[in-house]
Design an enzyme around this catalytic site. Structure first.
Site, short mmCIF file in Angstrom:
data_model
loop_
_atom_site.label_atom_id
_atom_site.label_comp_id
_atom_site.label_asym_id
_atom_site.label_seq_id
_atom_site.Cartn_x
_atom_site.Cartn_y
_atom_site.Cartn_z
N ARG A 85 -1.08 5.16 -7.87
CA ARG A 85 -2.39 5.14 -7.23
C ARG A 85 -2.46 4.17 -6.04
O ARG A 85 -2.89 4.55 -4.95
CB ARG A 85 -3.49 4.75 -8.23
CG ARG A 85 -3.91 5.89 -9.11
CD ARG A 85 -4.24 5.40 -10.48
NE ARG A 85 -3.01 5.01 -11.13
CZ ARG A 85 -2.25 5.85 -11.85
NH1 ARG A 85 -2.65 7.06 -12.03
NH2 ARG A 85 -1.11 5.45 -12.38
N THR A 86 -2.04 2.93 -6.24
CA THR A 86 -2.24 1.93 -5.18
C THR A 86 -1.41 2.31 -3.96
O THR A 86 -1.92 2.30 -2.82
CB THR A 86 -1.85 0.53 -5.69
OG1 THR A 86 -2.46 0.33 -6.96
CG2 THR A 86 -2.30 -0.55 -4.73
N LYS A 115 20.51 -5.69 -1.62
CA LYS A 115 21.68 -6.47 -1.17
C LYS A 115 21.42 -7.96 -1.33
O LYS A 115 22.21 -8.78 -0.88
CB LYS A 115 21.98 -6.17 0.30
CG LYS A 115 22.25 -4.71 0.59
CD LYS A 115 22.40 -4.51 2.11
CE LYS A 115 22.13 -3.07 2.51
NZ LYS A 115 21.87 -2.95 3.94
N ARG A 136 3.25 -5.26 -3.44
CA ARG A 136 3.21 -5.39 -4.91
C ARG A 136 4.52 -6.02 -5.36
O ARG A 136 5.60 -5.59 -4.93
CB ARG A 136 3.02 -4.04 -5.60
CG ARG A 136 3.14 -4.17 -7.12
CD ARG A 136 2.76 -2.91 -7.85
NE ARG A 136 1.31 -2.69 -7.80
CZ ARG A 136 0.70 -1.72 -8.48
NH1 ARG A 136 1.39 -0.91 -9.24
NH2 ARG A 136 -0.60 -1.58 -8.39
N HIS A 164 -5.19 -8.29 -8.68
CA HIS A 164 -5.09 -6.97 -8.04
C HIS A 164 -6.44 -6.76 -7.33
O HIS A 164 -7.28 -5.98 -7.78
CB HIS A 164 -4.84 -5.92 -9.11
CG HIS A 164 -4.40 -4.58 -8.60
ND1 HIS A 164 -4.46 -4.20 -7.27
CD2 HIS A 164 -3.90 -3.50 -9.27
CE1 HIS A 164 -4.00 -2.97 -7.15
NE2 HIS A 164 -3.65 -2.53 -8.34
N1 CP Z 1 -4.31 1.08 -10.86
C1 CP Z 1 -3.06 0.90 -10.40
O1 CP Z 1 -2.71 -0.17 -9.88
O2 CP Z 1 -2.26 2.00 -10.51
P1 CP Z 1 -0.77 2.09 -9.98
O3 CP Z 1 0.06 1.11 -10.79
O4 CP Z 1 -0.36 3.51 -10.18
O5 CP Z 1 -0.76 1.67 -8.53
#
Ligand code: CP
Length: 337
Positions: A85-86, A115, A136, A164
């Protein structure tokens, strides 16, 4: 006739508009050029601004699909952890705004990280090509490290068990959108509250509102003490329990989370708690008629598929809102109206 002074809906000074050399509207909203690392950067004025822009983005997408306000801009999406999603919503957001994407989202193993390249060097490389970097990373504090090295804004898309922030923005937006208000709500968070960065960020954001919080988790997955102390110091109404039955009848929002296997050092502990909760139609029968079930997703058994057809199951509408919120945020950080 005497003119009355109207109360501004938002912080108009912070939202003052100007035009650039091309005559395009440029917005100064307090977010231009800023890193987005934590929800603590967002006060009610900024939240109202982002939510208002997200609603405009939704309307625009529904009517015409996209626009070109970020034409010529590039976002680098650098994901050291899996994401559906993100990562996809940031990519879709940038493309719907006319910008371009460097997608390092299929695992950094296909980049020079494999590497042995360090995070600072990877960031200092990507900033040569892009105007903003979405990161991330599995380590707490990694987004701050990236921001310390980067000359372009860093957007934290999850730093280990830390925060998040863009998920919390879309969660809060969804609550307001679905229920028409935030103040006065009873919000129950269920599942892995220890490792769940989405519940950490959402809890911090909710300090701006008059809400009651109910935390439902197994003993070993309780909300971290630092966050508990922060919200208790802020005077929030909060209770903890191990049982969803204690909260289901009164909850306006049931925010369900996955038990995060990848964060357990001892997998036998994960096995003990992994199937602790399941939201079923039988449980939903006890809930209010006007309530919503949210989940940041992915789910791995916490919500039965039979719940999906219940109109109160809002988690896929929540997913869609993620794109509008990220469109609003990218435009804000890049200073485009
Ligand atoms: N909600 C969320 O962070 O989903 P993903 O891990 O799929 O990005």
């Amino acid at each position: 006739m005497e003119l009355k002074t109207l109360q501004p809906l938002f912080d108009l000074e912070a939202m003052s508009k100007a035009t650039n050399g091309n005559g395009q509207a440029v917005v100064s909203n307090g977010l231009v050029g800023q890193d987005i690392l934590s929800v603590s950067q967002f006060d009610p004025g900024k939240l109202a601004y982002i939510f208002s822009r997200a609603r405009e983005m939704r309307e625009m997408v529904r009517q015409v699909g996209g626009t070109h306000i970020l034409n010529g801009h590039v976002v680098a999406c650098l994901f050291y952890e899996p994401s559906t999603r993100t990562s996809s919503s940031f990519i879709a957001a940038m493309e719907r705004l006319g910008g371009s994407v460097i997608p390092i989202t299929q695992g950094v193993n296909f980049s020079s990280v494999s590497k042995g390249e360090t995070l600072p060097d990877t960031i200092r490389t990507l900033e040569q090509y892009s105007d903003v970097i979405v990161l991330r990373h599995p380590e707490l504090g990694s987004a701050q490290v990236a921001a310390d090295y980067a000359s372009v804004p860093i957007i934290n898309a999850g730093d280990g068990p830390g925060e998040h922030p863009t998920q919390a923005l879309l969660d809060l937006f969804t609550i307001q959108d679905e229920l028409g208000q935030i103040d006065g709500l009873k919000i129950a968070m269920v599942g892995d509250l220890r490792h769940g960065r989405t519940v950490h960020s959402l809890t911090k954001l909710l300090q701006h509102y008059d809400v009651s919080l109910r935390f439902v988790s197994p003993e070993i997955l309780r909300m971290p003490l630092t966050i508990m102390n922060e919200i208790l110091d802020a005077g929030m109404n909060v209770r903890e329990t191990h049982d969803v039955a204690d909260v289901i009848e009164n909850a306006d929002v049931l925010y369900v989370t996955r038990v995060q296997k990848e964060r357990f050092a001892d997998l036998s502990q994960y096995e003990d708690v992994k199937n602790h909760y399941e939201i079923t139609p039988e449980l939903m029968a006890k809930a209010k008629e006007k309530m919503i079930v949210l989940h940041p997703l992915p789910r791995v058994g916490e919500i039965h598929y039979a719940v999906d057809s219940d109109p109160r199951a809002a988690y896929f509408r929540q997913v869609q809102n993620g794109m509008y919120i990220r469109m609003a945020l990218l435009a804000a950080v890049l200073g485009k109206a």
